[in-house]
Design a protein around this motif. Structure first.
Motif, short mmCIF file in Angstrom:
data_model
loop_
_atom_site.label_atom_id
_atom_site.label_comp_id
_atom_site.label_asym_id
_atom_site.label_seq_id
_atom_site.Cartn_x
_atom_site.Cartn_y
_atom_site.Cartn_z
N ALA A 45 -59.51 -7.03 41.43
CA ALA A 45 -58.48 -6.07 41.03
C ALA A 45 -57.44 -6.84 40.22
CB ALA A 45 -57.87 -5.40 42.25
N GLY A 46 -57.89 -7.39 39.09
CA GLY A 46 -57.00 -8.22 38.28
C GLY A 46 -56.72 -9.53 38.98
N ALA A 62 -49.82 -19.42 49.56
CA ALA A 62 -48.76 -19.90 48.68
C ALA A 62 -48.92 -19.31 47.28
CB ALA A 62 -48.81 -21.42 48.60
N TYR A 63 -47.82 -18.86 46.71
CA TYR A 63 -47.83 -18.31 45.35
C TYR A 63 -48.49 -19.28 44.37
CZ TYR A 63 -46.23 -16.35 40.94
OH TYR A 63 -46.19 -15.82 39.67
N GLU A 64 -48.17 -20.56 44.49
CA GLU A 64 -48.67 -21.54 43.53
C GLU A 64 -50.19 -21.70 43.59
OE1 GLU A 64 -48.33 -25.68 46.07
OE2 GLU A 64 -46.72 -25.16 44.69
N ALA A 65 -50.80 -21.41 44.75
CA ALA A 65 -52.21 -21.75 44.98
C ALA A 65 -53.20 -20.63 44.65
CB ALA A 65 -52.40 -22.17 46.43
N VAL A 66 -52.72 -19.42 44.41
CA VAL A 66 -53.63 -18.29 44.18
C VAL A 66 -53.38 -17.68 42.81
CG1 VAL A 66 -53.94 -17.76 46.63
CG2 VAL A 66 -52.07 -16.70 45.37
N GLN A 67 -54.36 -16.91 42.34
CA GLN A 67 -54.22 -16.35 41.00
C GLN A 67 -53.28 -15.16 40.95
OE1 GLN A 67 -57.97 -15.11 39.42
NE2 GLN A 67 -58.19 -13.43 40.85
N PHE A 68 -52.91 -14.58 42.09
CA PHE A 68 -51.92 -13.51 42.11
C PHE A 68 -50.67 -13.98 41.39
CE2 PHE A 68 -48.02 -11.93 43.98
CZ PHE A 68 -48.19 -10.56 43.90
N ALA A 118 -55.16 -22.43 40.12
CA ALA A 118 -54.77 -21.02 39.98
C ALA A 118 -54.67 -20.66 38.50
CB ALA A 118 -53.44 -20.77 40.68
N LEU A 119 -54.12 -21.56 37.68
CA LEU A 119 -54.04 -21.31 36.24
C LEU A 119 -55.42 -21.22 35.62
CD1 LEU A 119 -51.03 -23.60 35.25
CD2 LEU A 119 -51.10 -21.09 35.21
N ALA A 120 -56.37 -22.03 36.11
CA ALA A 120 -57.74 -21.99 35.59
C ALA A 120 -58.38 -20.64 35.90
CB ALA A 120 -58.57 -23.13 36.17
N GLU A 121 -58.18 -20.13 37.12
CA GLU A 121 -58.72 -18.81 37.48
C GLU A 121 -58.13 -17.73 36.59
OE1 GLU A 121 -59.05 -17.59 41.67
OE2 GLU A 121 -58.49 -19.65 42.17
N LEU A 122 -56.82 -17.78 36.39
CA LEU A 122 -56.17 -16.80 35.53
C LEU A 122 -56.66 -16.93 34.09
CD1 LEU A 122 -52.58 -17.09 36.99
CD2 LEU A 122 -53.97 -15.01 36.96
N SER A 123 -56.83 -18.14 33.63
CA SER A 123 -57.29 -18.38 32.26
C SER A 123 -58.69 -17.82 32.03
CB SER A 123 -57.25 -19.88 31.96
OG SER A 123 -57.60 -20.11 30.62
N LYS A 157 -59.94 -15.29 33.17
CA LYS A 157 -59.85 -13.84 33.04
C LYS A 157 -58.94 -13.41 31.89
CE LYS A 157 -60.56 -12.84 37.87
NZ LYS A 157 -60.00 -12.16 39.04
N GLY A 158 -58.42 -14.38 31.16
CA GLY A 158 -57.51 -14.06 30.07
C GLY A 158 -56.15 -13.60 30.56
N MET A 159 -55.76 -14.03 31.77
CA MET A 159 -54.48 -13.60 32.37
C MET A 159 -53.49 -14.74 32.53
SD MET A 159 -55.61 -11.15 35.48
CE MET A 159 -57.08 -10.18 35.41
N ALA A 160 -53.77 -15.90 31.96
CA ALA A 160 -52.86 -17.03 32.14
C ALA A 160 -51.52 -16.73 31.49
CB ALA A 160 -53.46 -18.29 31.54
N PRO A 161 -50.42 -17.13 32.15
CA PRO A 161 -49.11 -16.93 31.55
C PRO A 161 -48.97 -17.75 30.29
CG PRO A 161 -48.93 -18.08 33.66
CD PRO A 161 -50.36 -17.77 33.44
#
Length: 154
Positions: A51-52, A115-121, A142-147, A149-153
């Motif tokens: 879910a994102g 922890a916020y830092e450790a998960v892709q949420f 976490a940044l790699a997981e987001l990346s 999916k094209g969701m990295a900040p």
């Protein structure tokens, strides 16, 4: 609203909800007939519906050994898990066994703290700023997981 307290972790959001089902395949069929989703992961007895930057975990259960749901829980994202550990100890709340920071509230609900830092949420920068949490950062994993999916900040 409670007053800010440096000894307590700040609640940031909900990372995931884990439900117990009698049959993972049947659960995937049911949820798939209602929602469009990608599978984040799959094991013989569990499926993780993406879910994102959050997810729904469906875990096959054969009945709880302790009279409660063994796997049903929700994952709360916090800024400082060690503050949660300290507060649980100070309040005499027993941690559940395992690698995660899990406990039951007085009503038997299982809570998992991450922890916020450790998960892709993730929260949008303007939301973090409004919450007074603009200093929170993400780990490389976490940044790699987001990346992926094209969701990295940016």
């Amino acid at each position: 609203m409670t007053e800010p307290d440096a000894s307590r972790a700040r609640l940031v959001g909900i990372n995931h909800v884990a439900l117990e089902v009698g049959d993972v395949e049947a659960a995937l069929d049911f949820y798939g007939s209602i929602f469009e989703f990608e599978l984040r992961g799959r094991t013989a007895s569990a499926a993780f519906l993406d879910a994102g930057d959050q997810f729904l975990a469906l875990t096959e259960a054969n009945g709880p050994a302790d009279g409660r749901d063994a796997h049903r829980h929700f994952g709360l994202v916090v800024d400082d898990p060690s503050a949660v550990e300290d507060r649980l100890a100070a309040l005499g709340v027993e941690r559940l066994s395992g690698r995660d920071l899990d406990f039951r509230d007085p009503w038997g609900n299982r809570v998992q703290v991450v922890a916020y830092e450790a998960v892709q949420f993730t929260k949008a920068e303007h939301v973090l700023r409004a919450m007074g949490l603009s200093e929170l950062e993400k780990s490389e994993s976490a940044l790699a997981e987001l990346s992926e999916k094209g969701m990295a900040p940016e």
